[in-house]
Scaffold this motif. Structure first.
Motif, short mmCIF file in Angstrom:
data_model
loop_
_atom_site.label_atom_id
_atom_site.label_comp_id
_atom_site.label_asym_id
_atom_site.label_seq_id
_atom_site.Cartn_x
_atom_site.Cartn_y
_atom_site.Cartn_z
N MET A 153 0.82 -1.21 0.00
CA MET A 153 0.00 0.00 0.00
C MET A 153 0.86 1.26 0.00
SD MET A 153 -1.18 2.60 2.23
CE MET A 153 -0.79 1.93 3.84
N ARG A 154 1.92 1.25 0.80
CA ARG A 154 2.77 2.43 0.91
C ARG A 154 3.50 2.72 -0.40
NH1 ARG A 154 4.73 5.70 4.76
NH2 ARG A 154 6.85 6.50 4.53
N VAL A 157 0.19 4.19 -2.87
CA VAL A 157 -0.59 5.38 -2.54
C VAL A 157 0.36 6.51 -2.15
CG1 VAL A 157 -2.41 6.32 -1.08
CG2 VAL A 157 -2.49 3.92 -1.77
N LYS A 158 0.21 7.66 -2.78
CA LYS A 158 1.12 8.79 -2.56
C LYS A 158 0.68 9.68 -1.42
CE LYS A 158 2.73 10.93 -6.15
NZ LYS A 158 2.79 11.70 -7.42
N ARG A 160 -0.41 10.92 2.09
CA ARG A 160 -0.25 10.41 3.45
C ARG A 160 -1.60 10.20 4.13
NH1 ARG A 160 0.09 13.43 8.22
NH2 ARG A 160 0.76 12.20 10.04
N GLN A 162 -4.48 9.53 2.79
CA GLN A 162 -5.11 8.34 2.22
C GLN A 162 -4.42 7.06 2.70
OE1 GLN A 162 -4.86 9.22 -1.96
NE2 GLN A 162 -6.35 10.90 -1.83
N ARG A 163 -3.10 7.09 2.87
CA ARG A 163 -2.38 5.92 3.39
C ARG A 163 -2.80 5.64 4.84
NH1 ARG A 163 2.42 8.18 1.05
NH2 ARG A 163 3.16 8.67 3.16
N GLY A 167 -4.33 2.20 5.41
CA GLY A 167 -3.51 1.39 6.30
C GLY A 167 -4.28 0.92 7.52
N THR A 231 -1.92 7.62 -7.04
CA THR A 231 -1.16 6.38 -6.99
C THR A 231 0.07 6.50 -7.87
OG1 THR A 231 -2.45 5.45 -8.83
CG2 THR A 231 -3.21 4.97 -6.60
N GLU A 423 3.55 6.15 9.37
CA GLU A 423 2.73 7.25 8.85
C GLU A 423 2.56 8.39 9.84
OE1 GLU A 423 2.06 7.31 5.84
OE2 GLU A 423 2.45 5.22 5.29
#
Length: 461
Positions: A153-154, A157-158, A160, A162-163, A167, A231, A423
């Motif tokens: 995922m990290r 996905v660009k 933070r 959204q991560r 996450g 992304t 994160e």
């Protein structure tokens, strides 16, 4: 001495619960309380042995006069090694499953996940990655699965923010998926090994509650994501040279790895041996196939260029030592005889309502640690009959509530702590954006489990 051991364990639990604030490693704490507890026990072992093991000790003496040395020998041979064996069986199972995941991952057997999520549609990406996490964690190890999916995922996905949301959904999916099978979570494995549950019964009644506990919060999290997300797609990982296994070879390894673990419940029913032997057998076969498929790389000495498997890296070793330490600590607490008194007190406080006890344990696991709270609750009551008999509802409640409850706050699970650190997720943000959603899923799953118990319960399933 019993008071000293109890206070030592209570202080250790406090340090584990505040580890994210103090920076003290919880694995070090677990190993400390586990080892020091047994040192205290053995130093004053005569009182404990004569109180709880008088008949066995008399047989051990065989007419000899008791001495301090003989007491220590008896404790080591007849008491201590029993708990070491139980803890080692769980640790070896985790080592095997973590290694299986890494062999599969290093050979690109999970690359299909990256292929599936090549989309900017947030709904599609969220559901594919969490569904895959849910399924894999039910068949392998939920900690390793969560770590692997968070890495994927990290890298994709660009944003933070959204991560942070995706996450959090991954951590929940890993815990929910692992809690309804006996091989997906250490607690299920311990219950299964102790004879508290039967694998098919455990999965049959926890599958729907676990599924809903994942689906409900994921739906709510999806509403906070924009329709399109940022992304980026990295090239295929370097695996030693520019060649990779073809699709049929990766499929064979995936079937051997996951299919082999599916066979472990049958293996245990047939042989009555510990599940970790089955897991090691699967690992050995997969290892041989791995070397056969990669013989050209091995002949060219290019296998050495591959990255070190995560199962052998520091983070995983910490988790293994944590499990060992907590299980040793609970072993020495059991041998003091005080756990029964604590269990009776808790039973009295909550008027014997195991649903309330399980619910409170779920809330506590979000603060302390999922595994720590679950193993403590399991140690309170021996496998007997009724609510605490084989396939008793108490065991299912503890497995479900601690697994899902541990996600209410990120520091309730190891994978949650990893996400929080990578994160930089703050407690206030998580409480506002994620905790209410997970709590909703927790309640829905618990209600469904209550309905199943009220109308469909069959302990002989």
């Amino acid at each position: 001495m019993t008071l000293i051991i109890v206070l030592l364990l209570a202080f250790g639990y406090l340090l584990i619960a505040t580890g994210h604030l103090t920076g003290v490693n919880k694995s070090a704490i677990a190993m400390f309380i586990g080892t020091v507890g047994w040192v205290v026990y053995v130093c004053w072992g005569t009182d404990f042995v004569l109180q709880l093991h008088a008949d066995d000790y008399a047989e051990f003496l065989s007419g000899q006069e008791t001495t301090s040395s003989l007491v220590k020998d008896f404790i080591y041979d007849n008491i201590f090694l029993k708990y070491v064996g139980k803890a080692a069986a769980i640790v070896m199972f985790l080592v095997a499953t973590m290694s299986i995941v890494e062999i599969l991952n290093n050979n690109g057997c999970f690359d299909f996940i990256s292929e599936w999520i090549r989309t900017r549609n947030s709904t599609r990406l969220l559901w594919i990655i969490t569904f895959t996490t849910f399924i894999i964690s039910a068949n392998l190890d939920n900690l390793t699965t969560a770590a692997m999916m968070l890495v994927i995922m990290r890298s994709v996905v660009k944003s933070r923010t959204q991560r942070m949301l995706i996450g959090s959904a991954i951590v929940l999916a890993a815990n929910a998926g692992g809690c309804f099978t006996v091989i997906g979570d250490p607690i299920g494995l311990i219950l299964w090994g102790d004879g508290a549950i039967i694998a098919t019964h455990f999965s049959a009644y926890l599958a729907v509650p676990a599924l809903l506990a994942w689906i409900v919060p994921t739906i709510l999290i999806n509403r906070e994501l924009p329709s399109r997300i940022e992304t980026e797609w990295a090239p295929a990982p370097y695996r030693g040279n520019d060649t990779r296994l073809n699709r049929w070879q990766r499929a064979v390894m995936l079937i051997l790895g996951i299919g082999g673990l599916w066979f472990i419940p049958t293996f245990r029913d047939i042989t009555h041996l510990s599940p970790f032997l089955g897991a090691l057998c699967v690992l050995s076969v997969l290892w041989v196939v791995n070397e056969a498929f990669n013989r050209k790389l091995m002949e060219a000495d290019q296998m050495a260029q591959r990255r070190i498997p995560r199962a052998l890296q520091y983070g995983a070793i910490q988790q293994l030592l944590f499990v060992m330490g907590i299980m040793l600590a609970m072993g020495v607490m059991t041998e003091t005889g005080v756990l029964g008194d604590i269990a009776s007190g808790i039973f009295t406080i909550f008027d014997g309502n195991i649903w309330v006890i399980a619910f409170m344990s779920g809330l506590l696991s979000s603060i302390v640690d999922t595994f720590t709270v679950a193993i403590t609750n399991i140690s309170f009551f021996p496998v007997s009959e009724g609510l605490f008999g084989t396939n008793g509802i108490y065991w299912l409640l503890i497995a479900f509530c601690t697994a899902i409850g541990g996600c209410l706050l990120l520091f309730g699970s190891t994978s949650g702590i990893a996400l929080m650190k990578t994160e930089q997720i703050g407690l206030t943000w998580y409480l506002r954006h994620v905790t209410p959603k997970i709590f909703a899923g927790f309640l829905v799953g618990l209600i469904v489990l209550y309905i199943e118990y009220s109308f469909l319960w069959n302990p002989n399933l």
